[in-house]
Design a protein around this motif. Structure first.
Motif, PDB file in Angstrom:
ATOM      1  N   LYS A  58      99.371  26.647  41.269  1.00 42.19           N
ATOM      2  CA  LYS A  58      99.544  28.060  40.934  1.00 42.19           C
ATOM      3  C   LYS A  58      99.174  28.349  39.477  1.00 42.19           C
ATOM      4  O   LYS A  58      99.220  27.461  38.622  1.00 42.19           O
ATOM      5  N   ASN A  61     103.208  31.732  35.429  1.00 42.76           N
ATOM      6  CA  ASN A  61     103.575  33.051  34.931  1.00 42.76           C
ATOM      7  C   ASN A  61     103.636  33.033  33.407  1.00 42.76           C
ATOM      8  O   ASN A  61     103.926  31.993  32.791  1.00 42.76           O
ATOM      9  N   TYR A 157      89.907  27.766  43.508  1.00 42.68           N
ATOM     10  CA  TYR A 157      91.367  27.756  43.625  1.00 42.68           C
ATOM     11  C   TYR A 157      91.747  26.976  44.878  1.00 42.68           C
ATOM     12  O   TYR A 157      91.170  27.186  45.951  1.00 42.68           O
ATOM     13  N   ILE A 161      97.428  31.076  47.959  1.00 43.41           N
ATOM     14  CA  ILE A 161      97.407  31.997  46.829  1.00 43.41           C
ATOM     15  C   ILE A 161      98.549  33.012  46.950  1.00 43.41           C
ATOM     16  O   ILE A 161      98.894  33.460  48.053  1.00 43.41           O
ATOM     17  N   SER A 162      99.138  33.384  45.802  1.00 45.81           N
ATOM     18  CA  SER A 162     100.216  34.387  45.807  1.00 45.81           C
ATOM     19  C   SER A 162      99.619  35.794  45.779  1.00 45.81           C
ATOM     20  O   SER A 162      98.420  35.992  45.523  1.00 45.81           O
ATOM     21  N   GLU A 165      98.289  36.817  42.235  1.00 40.12           N
ATOM     22  CA  GLU A 165      97.066  36.050  41.946  1.00 40.12           C
ATOM     23  C   GLU A 165      95.889  36.650  42.693  1.00 40.12           C
ATOM     24  O   GLU A 165      94.783  36.794  42.150  1.00 40.12           O
TER      25      GLU A 165
END
Length: 757
Positions: A58, A61, A157, A161-162, A165
């Protein structure tokens, strides 16, 4: 703003913007794998590493420090407008060009406005905006100033995935960035995040399967590093490449006889064979076919090398001739040893040899169980064998020449297999012939072409005009086939059918000793044959005491065990330390580096067993080595007892050697009876003799009416089974057994007929 286009071909990802048929960028998800996708991921990974961003896991943040710095520079203001975003980007990411700031501002506005329409309040929109700005600064600053340029930046990536994102990727994609998502677990989680499939497309190919287990970008990075290291190792790649077996018709010998011109015409390739033929097509014609095949190769002026059985190990002189240094890494070692492979006659061939060496050794180095020292030993063996056969295979070599290496009945080890695989990468036809299918060849290679025939045939040497050729008649083959039918897995054995045997000592009751004593080995419990080896059940026991104290019956019982193949030791010691033994003076030459020097023993002028059949000589020496290695005799490798073992076993009397000469491992075995009636101490040599005779297949019985210790005092283990049958009796003298009648019991037939009369 850039439009997202549908990907038609994976290579379109690597085109510049101006060369793409519809312009635009690509944002694809990959949920499956095949070889082409594997190559694409490697190439895209390198592109993203050089001109983009690779995300393994990830995007973290923004932390407190990131947020504090943002507020210090940008304050806390927020407006949902393109103009506000444009001014903010000028201040926050000043390296961005004007058109890039505009395109990102518009993309940011569209994304955040969609969040507003979905019900997000101003505070949520502000938090999302700050997160995006921090991510662009800390994670994507290297690509935001390339957005919309002709050379399209890349994002790679891996994983699920979030939501936020994905929103940022949408912004970057719309501003002019290519993106690839690798989803090892499939599309399920993504569909929850983007139910409308609005942000990216799934790329599919007809033959896609699931990703390999444990596949990830770390492994891709490691593989690319290996390739880079390998490129550095190889230095100069050869101009010629091998085309192995791709051109053959699968006809074995006929393919190898094909001329160079008949194989192919590409000037950048050499065309060679790598073939293994197991079994024979026709026993009657096999040897003649090989003989004619060899003549044809020689007449065509091709260089031919034949290795019968295994390749001889490098000599100490050959090993010493390979120059080597102290190495700290495998790559350092391989680079140095490869540079030492020289062939002054032709640079192309030298480069081929060096490349083939590195190919094999790099593959070997990737095995988990091999360390630097073992790898160097393998490399030295390979170079020694190359030097040994180099002149025979490549003398005056020029482009187009293909020599031939024939391995007959050979390739017994992984190291030999490595050498033949090495040769198959050079202008050499490598032919492995295994007419006897009972022999196992350890060689495995994807390039190897195999031919299997049903018939099997034992042949010692490849038939050439320089060797004695024995061609076999149809009647001879018929007799051998009859042998196979009658004597293989049938319980019937022909005379001297087996050349190798192991003794298995039986634990029995006292009563069973006399029952088993005269039985053929094949009728005893635990007898077996495995391939070419016999497991012989033998007796090795001591009988202590005299049953009921009845001495006359005791001697009669021993007399009943007498057979024509018997060695009787009537007094102790049977072998005395002071007895003449010429072998004592030379046995120190026969044991070196923890091994028995069999060849040196056989060639010694005092060696006494040269008249015995070859397989019995091998049997004797093999069991002699076993006796020493097993440390059965007390003092072995402690006080020189191993040399006493050598001198004792190599000086057996003629009576014993004659019994060994006639011994058939499936029939009645010879016997050794050792009678110990006094307090006289058994000699060490007696114990050695008894233990050795047990190993070679004799039945050995020790009779001790006194119950005193006998030869077992010299054994380190309890290998002599003891039976206590009665009271101890002392001061007995072994009688003249010619005057003793045996107390043999009547047979079951005699008892049956007696009852019938």
């Amino acid at each position: 703003m850039c439009e997202r286009k549908k990907l038609q071909n994976l290579n379109d990802y690597f085109l510049e913007l101006k060369d793409r048929s519809e312009g635009g960028v690509f944002f694809c998800r990959m949920n499956g794998y095949n070889a082409e996708i594997g190559r694409f991921i490697q190439k895209y990974f390198e592109e993203a590493r050089k001109f983009g961003v690779v995300i393994e896991g990830k995007i973290p943040n923004p932390n407190e420090q990131n947020l504090a710095y943002y507020q210090e520079i940008m304050g806390t203001d927020f407006q949902l407008s393109v103009g506000f975003f444009h001014q903010a980007l000028k201040k926050w990411l000043p390296r961005m060009k004007e058109h890039q700031q505009k395109s990102v501002s518009v993309a940011l506005y569209d994304t955040l406005d969609n969040l507003r329409k979905a019900g997000k309040n101003d505070n949520m929109l502000r938090n999302a905006y700050i997160k995006f700005m921090c991510w662009m600064y800390y994670k994507f600053e290297r690509i935001v100033n390339c957005l919309g340029e002709n050379k399209v930046p890349k994002i790679l990536y891996e994983g699920d995935i979030s939501y936020y994102e994905l929103l940022l990727f949408s912004v970057l994609s719309n501003a002019g960035c290519d993106i690839v998502l690798l989803q090892y677990k499939g599309d399920q989680n993504y569909r929850k995040t983007d139910s409308a499939m609005a942000f990216s497309e799934e790329f599919r190919m007809p033959d896609m399967g699931s990703f390999p287990e444990h596949f990830n970008l770390r492994k891709v990075r490691e593989e690319l590093q290996k390739q880079a290291d390998r490129k550095r190792l190889y230095r100069t790649e050869p101009k010629l490449l091998n085309c192995t077996n791709a051109w053959i018709q699968g006809k074995g010998l006929e393919d190898i006889k094909t001329s160079t011109l008949g194989r192919g015409s590409d000037p950048n390739l050499f065309y060679n064979c790598f073939i293994r033929i197991c079994g024979v097509e026709d026993k009657l014609t096999y040897l003649n076919e090989l003989y004619q095949f060899h003549l044809e190769l020689k007449n065509s002026e091709r260089k031919v090398v034949i290795v019968d059985n295994e390749i001889l190990k490098p000599t100490m002189e050959e090993i010493a001739a390979v120059h080597r240094k102290n190495y700290s890494t495998k790559d350092q070692m391989l680079m140095d040893l490869a540079a030492g492979i020289q062939y002054g006659g032709n640079v192309d061939l030298q480069q081929l040899m060096q490349k083939a060496f590195l190919d094999i050794m790099i593959e070997l180095s990737e095995m988990e169980c091999i360390n630097l020292n073992k790898l160097m030993n393998k490399a030295v063996y390979l170079i020694c064998w190359l030097k040994r056969y180099q002149s025979k295979l490549f003398l005056n070599w020029k482009k187009g020449n293909i020599s031939c290496m024939i391995c007959f009945n050979g390739c017994k080890s992984e190291t030999e297999a490595m050498f033949y695989r090495f040769l198959a990468k050079l202008p050499v036809d490598v032919l492995l012939l295994h007419p006897n299918q009972n022999e196992v060849c350890p060689l495995k290679d994807n390039a190897l072409y195999e031919i299997h025939y049903n018939e099997s045939m034992a042949v010692e040497k490849f038939p050439t005009e320089d060797s004695q050729i024995h061609m076999e008649t149809a009647a001879y083959h018929a007799e051998r086939e009859l042998d196979t039918l009658m004597y293989q897995d049938s319980g019937i054995y022909r005379n001297q059918q087996y050349k190798k045997a192991n003794a298995v000592s039986l634990k029995t009751t006292y009563e069973e000793l006399s029952i088993l004593w005269n039985q053929d080995l094949l009728y005893r419990p635990n007898f077996s044959t495995i391939n070419d080896l016999v497991n012989m059940p033998v007796l090795f026991a001591k009988v202590s005491g005299v049953k009921d104290g009845m001495v006359q019956q005791y001697w009669s019982g021993i007399k009943s065990l007498f057979t024509k193949d018997l060695i009787l030791a009537k007094s102790v010691p049977y072998i005395r330390r002071e007895d003449n033994n010429p072998m004592k003076a030379c046995v120190t030459e026969f044991w070196k580096n923890g091994r028995l020097c069999k060849a040196k023993i056989k060639s010694h002028k005092l060696y006494q067993y040269g008249a015995l059949r070859e397989e019995m000589q091998e049997h004797i020496l093999e069991k002699l080595e076993d006796l020493i290695e097993q440390r059965t005799i007390r003092g072995t490798f402690e006080n020189g007892t191993e040399y006493t073992i050598l001198s004792t076993v190599l000086n057996l009397n003629r009576e014993i050697t004659r019994l060994l000469q006639k011994f058939d491992f499936t029939k009645k075995n010879p016997k050794f009876i050792y009678i110990h009636t006094t307090e006289e101490v058994s000699s060490l040599e007696d114990a050695i003799l008894a233990a050795f005779l047990n190993l070679v297949g004799f039945d050995v019985l020790v009779f001790a009416p006194t119950g005193y210790q006998s030869i077992e005092k010299y054994f380190t283990q309890k290998i002599l089974e003891e039976h206590q049958i009665g009271e101890y009796v002392y001061d007995l003298t072994t009688p003249d057994f010619r005057n003793i009648s045996s107390n043999t019991r009547p047979s079951w037939r005699e008892r049956l007929f007696k009852r019938g009369r």
